[in-house]
Design a protein around this motif. Structure first.
Motif, short mmCIF file in Angstrom:
data_model
loop_
_atom_site.label_atom_id
_atom_site.label_comp_id
_atom_site.label_asym_id
_atom_site.label_seq_id
_atom_site.Cartn_x
_atom_site.Cartn_y
_atom_site.Cartn_z
N TYR A 206 3.89 -2.21 -1.70
CA TYR A 206 3.98 -1.44 -2.95
C TYR A 206 4.08 0.06 -2.65
O TYR A 206 4.80 0.78 -3.33
CB TYR A 206 2.75 -1.76 -3.80
CG TYR A 206 2.81 -1.29 -5.23
CD1 TYR A 206 4.03 -1.20 -5.91
CD2 TYR A 206 1.65 -0.94 -5.92
CE1 TYR A 206 4.07 -0.78 -7.23
CE2 TYR A 206 1.69 -0.53 -7.23
CZ TYR A 206 2.91 -0.44 -7.89
OH TYR A 206 2.95 -0.03 -9.18
N MET B 211 1.91 -2.11 6.72
CA MET B 211 2.75 -0.94 6.50
C MET B 211 2.40 0.13 7.54
O MET B 211 1.23 0.35 7.85
CB MET B 211 2.49 -0.42 5.08
CG MET B 211 3.53 0.53 4.57
SD MET B 211 5.20 -0.07 4.69
CE MET B 211 5.27 -1.27 3.37
N CYS C 91 -4.79 -3.13 5.15
CA CYS C 91 -3.49 -3.32 4.50
C CYS C 91 -3.16 -4.80 4.37
O CYS C 91 -3.31 -5.56 5.31
CB CYS C 91 -2.42 -2.61 5.32
SG CYS C 91 -0.77 -2.90 4.71
N GLY D 293 -0.12 -5.70 3.33
CA GLY D 293 1.33 -5.82 3.49
C GLY D 293 2.06 -6.14 2.20
O GLY D 293 3.04 -6.88 2.19
N PRO E 251 -3.32 -1.11 -3.62
CA PRO E 251 -4.38 -1.88 -4.27
C PRO E 251 -5.63 -2.02 -3.41
O PRO E 251 -6.70 -2.32 -3.93
CB PRO E 251 -3.74 -3.24 -4.51
CG PRO E 251 -2.69 -3.36 -3.47
CD PRO E 251 -2.19 -1.97 -3.21
N THR E 252 -5.50 -1.84 -2.10
CA THR E 252 -6.64 -2.12 -1.24
C THR E 252 -7.36 -0.86 -0.78
O THR E 252 -8.46 -0.96 -0.24
CB THR E 252 -6.17 -2.83 0.05
OG1 THR E 252 -5.29 -1.94 0.74
CG2 THR E 252 -5.44 -4.11 -0.26
N ARG F 227 7.99 5.10 4.70
CA ARG F 227 7.10 4.04 5.20
C ARG F 227 7.91 2.85 5.67
O ARG F 227 8.89 2.49 5.03
CB ARG F 227 6.15 3.61 4.08
CG ARG F 227 5.16 4.67 3.73
CD ARG F 227 4.35 4.29 2.52
NE ARG F 227 3.24 5.22 2.41
CZ ARG F 227 1.96 4.88 2.65
NH1 ARG F 227 1.66 3.65 2.92
NH2 ARG F 227 1.03 5.79 2.57
N VAL G 78 -2.52 4.98 7.02
CA VAL G 78 -2.71 3.60 6.58
C VAL G 78 -3.75 2.95 7.50
O VAL G 78 -3.63 3.07 8.72
CB VAL G 78 -1.41 2.78 6.67
CG1 VAL G 78 -1.63 1.36 6.19
CG2 VAL G 78 -0.30 3.44 5.88
N ALA H 103 -6.05 0.87 1.56
CA ALA H 103 -5.65 1.03 2.96
C ALA H 103 -4.92 2.35 3.17
O ALA H 103 -5.03 2.97 4.22
CB ALA H 103 -4.75 -0.14 3.37
N SER H 104 -4.15 2.77 2.17
CA SER H 104 -3.44 4.06 2.25
C SER H 104 -4.37 5.14 1.74
O SER H 104 -4.92 5.00 0.65
CB SER H 104 -2.19 4.03 1.39
OG SER H 104 -1.14 3.46 2.11
S1 SF4 Z 1 1.41 -2.37 1.92
FE1 SF4 Z 1 0.90 -0.29 1.26
S2 SF4 Z 1 0.16 -0.55 -0.83
FE2 SF4 Z 1 0.07 -2.59 0.11
S3 SF4 Z 1 -1.98 -2.74 0.94
FE3 SF4 Z 1 -0.69 -1.96 2.60
S4 SF4 Z 1 -0.89 0.26 2.49
FE4 SF4 Z 1 -1.65 -0.54 0.52
#
Ligand code: SF4
Ligand code: SF4
Lengths: 242, 325
Positions: free
Chosen positions: A110, A129, A105, A107, A85-86, A120, A100, A88-89
Motif C-alpha cells: 500500500y 517493502m 512489514c 508486504g 497498516p502495520t 519503494r 521500513v 512498519a513504515s
Molecule cells: S508493504 Fe508498506 S504499507 Fe504494507 S506493511 Fe509493508 S511497509 Fe507497511
C-alpha cells in the motif's frame, strides 16, 4: 534535523556508480538483501534503492541529455507513512529518515501506491517493502572514519554530484547549495515536501575580455614588466611561467 | 495500476456479503414496522450464513495479496492513520456482528427489549442488526477510502469511489438476496428484486459519473514537474533498468487500450444492463433461475469493473517510466 541528498544535475554524468555502490553496500548490510531475479536470463529484474534515468530535453539538434538519479526523497510530509497498516513504515524523529521495519512489514504494497515518486520497491524474495535508508547503518557508525560516514552513493560519485547533509541547518553544505544554486524538490504540487533536492542545469560561459588577454590582472605586471614571451607568441596557459 | 486479482476478489466478494446483509436487515426493519410479512428465523439465519460465506471468501482472497500473510494480524495496528488498517478492523467487526445477528435468529433468541411509542417492539435482533448495519457501512467507507484517500491517484481521489463501492456492493448483494428469497421467501421477491433494480440503476449512474469524471481528469503531475525541468519536449532515453522492475510491474496493466474498451463495454452490459433486464423478468416471474442468472451476470460484470478500476488509474510514478507508460 532532516538529513537529505542534494543532487546536482549539472554535474551528474550518468555513470551509475552511485547505483552500484548503493546496491553493494545495502545488499550486504542491514537493509539487504536486494535480490536480483533471473540476473543472466531474458528478463532480469531486481531490487534497487537508487536508479539513474536519462532524459533528452529539447528537439534535435538542440537537445541536452540530463541524467537523473532518484531514490527515496525522505519527504518531510511522507504520504507513504500514515497509510501503512502495520506501522512498519516510519519516519525517524531524530533525523527525518524514512525507514521500513522488515520484521513488521506484511508486504501489502500500500505504501508504494501512496508514494508518488515510485521510490519503494517490493523485494520478491524477502516479500517485504524496501527503500533507500540514507545508509542509516553507515552514517552513524563510529567504527568508520568521519569521511566514510556518508551514504554509499555519495561516497561513490566520481563527479561529486551528490551532496549529503542536514537541510534544516542553514549553514550546511546542502542548505547553501539549495539556497544559492536554485535547489528544487520533485512534484511540489503534492505538498510532500521532499527532503532531497535537485540542483538544475546551469549554463556556464567563460567570457574573456581583451584586457584580460593582455594579462591585466597579471601580478607580474606590478613590476611594470609586460609578460614574456610576447602575447602574440604561442603560450600554454596555466603551465607557462607567467 | 496493475489489477491484482486478490484485491479484485476481496472487494467484490465482501461487497456482495455486505449487500446481502443489508437486504436482510431492510426486510427485518420493514417487517418490524408491519410493512412486510414477518419471516421465519431460518430465513435470516440462512441469509446470514450466505453473507458470511462471501465475507470469508473475500478475506481468504485478501491474504493472497500479502507478501507475508502470516503477519496479517499486525495490520490492525495503525487504525488511527491508515484506512487499510481501519478496514482490517471493520471487516472482522462486521463479521462478528453479523454472526451474532445470524446466531440470534438461528437459536430464536429474540426477546423484546422495549417498545417504541408507536408500539413497534425493539427486539434483540433489531439492535444487533442496527449495529451490523452501521459496521457494514463503516466497512464500505474503509474499503472505498483506501483508494479515495490516495490523492496522487486522481482517478480514485473522489467521493464517487466510496459511493460506487457502496452501490456496487449493494446492487450485487440485493440481487443475490432476491435470488435467495425466490427460494426461501417468495413473498419478498418483488420487494428485494425491486430494490436490487433501483440500486443497480443508481450504480449505473455512479459508474457513468466516475467514467465521465475520469476521462476529463487533467493530471496534476507532468514530466516537467516530475523531474523539475521546464521544457515541453522531454524524451526518456533510459529508465535505469534493463529488464523490468517492481515499478514497471506494479503500476502498469500491460494491456491495450482496445482491450480496456472491450472490458468497459462488458462491464457496462453485464454489471448493469443485463441485470436490469433479468431483474425485471425475475421480478415479474419470481423465478429463481432468472434471478440467480442476474446475480452471476452482475458479479462477472463487477469483476470486470473492478479490474478496470485499477487498470485505468494512473499513478504519477509512471511518469518516470515513459517507455512503459
Ligand atoms: S508493504 Fe508498506 S504499507 Fe504494507 S506493511 Fe509493508 S511497509 Fe507497511
Ligand atoms: S519519496 Fe516516496 S517513499 Fe520516500 S518518503 Fe517520499 S513518499 Fe515516502
Amino acid at each position: 534535523m532532516q538529513l537529505a541528498l542534494v543532487i546536482d544535475l549539472n554535474v551528474c554524468v550518468g555513470c551509475h556508480a552511485c547505483v552500484i555502490n548503493c546496491k553493494e553496500w545495502n545488499t550486504s548490510g542491514t537493509a539487504g538483501p536486494m535480490t536480483d531475479l533471473n540476473p543472466y536470463g531474458k528478463d532480469p529484474t531486481g531490487t534497487f534503492f537508487n536508479r539513474v534515468q536519462t532524459f533528452e530535453v529539447g528537439t534535435f539538434p538542440d537537445t541536452e541529455v540530463v541524467h537523473f538519479p532518484k531514490s527515496c526523497l525522505h519527504c518531510e510530509e511522507p504520504p507513504c507513512v500514515p497509510v501503512c497498516p502495520t506501522g512498519a513504515s516510519y519516519k525517524r524523529v531524530e533525523d527525518g529518515i524514512v525507514l521500513v521495519n522488515y520484521d513488521q512489514c506484511i508486504g501489502c504494497k500500500y505504501c508504494s501506491w501512496a508514494c508518488p515518486y515510485g521510490a519503494r520497491e517490493f523485494d520478491e524474495t524477502q516479500r517485504v517493502m524496501k527503500k533507500c535508508t540514507l545508509c542509516v547503518d553507515r552514517i552513524y557508525d563510529t567504527h568508520l572514519t568521519e569521511e566514510e560516514r556518508r551514504p554509499a552513493c555519495v561516497r561513490a560519485c566520481p563527479t561529486g554530484a551528490r551532496l549529503f547533509g542536514d537541510i534544516h541547518d542553514p549553514a550546511s553544505e546542502v542548505s547553501i547549495a539549495i539556497r544559492e544554486s536554485g535547489g528544487y524538490p520533485l512534484m511540489p504540487e503534492w505538498g510532500t515536501q521532499p527532503a532531497n533536492h535537485y540542483l538544475p542545469r546551469r549554463k556556464t560561459r567563460l567570457r574573456i575580455r581583451k584586457d584580460e588577454l593582455d594579462r591585466a590582472d597579471n601580478p607580474l605586471k606590478i613590476d611594470g614588466q609586460l609578460p614574456t614571451p610576447d602575447r602574440t607568441a604561442p603560450s600554454l596557459d596555466d603551465i607557462a611561467s607567467w | 495500476m496493475h489489477p491484482a486479482f486478490s484485491v479484485i476478489f476481496l472487494t467484490t466478494l465482501i461487497g456482495v456479503g455486505q449487500g446481502i446483509f443489508l437486504a436482510l436487515f431492510t426486510v427485518e426493519s420493514y417487517a418490524a414496522f408491519g410493512l412486510l410479512p414477518v419471516q421465519e428465523d431460518s430465513y435470516y439465519a440462512i441469509g446470514c450464513a450466505l453473507s458470511l460465506l462471501f465475507l470469508i471468501a473475500g478475506l481468504i482472497a485478501s491474504l493472497f495479496h500479502l507478501g507475508r500473510p502470516e503477519r496479517a494480524w499486525r495490520s490492525a495496528a495503525q487504525w488511527r492513520t491508515s484506512w487499510l488498517s481501519r478496514e482490517v478492523v471493520a471487516l472482522p467487526a462486521f463479521m462478528g456482528a453479523l454472526a451474532l445477528y445470524g446466531l440470534a435468529h438461528l437459536i430464536g433468541f429474540n426477546p423484546t427489549l422495549t417498545t417504541l411509542p408507536s408500539g413497534t417492539p425493539v427486539t434483540v435482533t433489531l439492535i444487533l442488526g442496527t449495529g451490523a448495519t452501521l459496521l457494514a457501512f463503516a466497512l464500505f467507507l474503509c474499503t472505498g477510502m483506501i483508494y479515495a484517500c490516495l490523492r496522487f491517484i486522481q482517478a480514485w481521489h473522489s467521493p464517487l469511489t466510496v459511493i460506487n463501492y457502496v452501490l456496487f456492493g449493494g446492487a450485487s448483494g440485493f440481487t443475490l438476496a432476491a435470488a435467495h428469497a425466490s427460494i426461501a421467501a417468495p413473498d419478498l421477491v418483488i420487494f428485494l428484486a425491486g430494490w436490487a433494480l433501483v440500486i443497480t440503476l443508481l450504480g449505473l449512474t455512479g459508474w457513468l459519473a466516475s467514467r465521465t469524471r475520469n476521462t476529463r481528469i487533467k493530471p496534476k503531475s507532468t514530466l516537467p514537474t516530475a523531474i523539475g525541468i521546464k521544457h515541453p519536449h522531454i524524451a526518456q532515453a533510459s529508465q535505469g533498468l534493463m529488464g523490468g522492475s517492481f515499478n514497471t510491474r506494479e503500476f502498469f496493466h500491460g494491456n491495450t487500450q482496445k482491450m480496456l474498451q472491450g472490458l468497459q463495454g462488458f462491464s457496462f452490459v453485464c454489471a448493469f444492463v443485463l441485470p436490469t433486464v433479468l431483474l425485471v423478468i425475475g421480478l415479474s416471474s419470481a423465478s429463481s433461475g432468472w434471478l440467480l442468472t442476474a446475480f452471476i451476470c452482475q458479479y462477472a460484470g463487477l469483476l470486470a469493473e473492478r479490474w478496470l478500476f485499477f487498470a485505468q488509474a494512473r499513478h504519477p510514478q509512471n511518469l518516470y517510466y515513459q517507455a512503459v507508460a
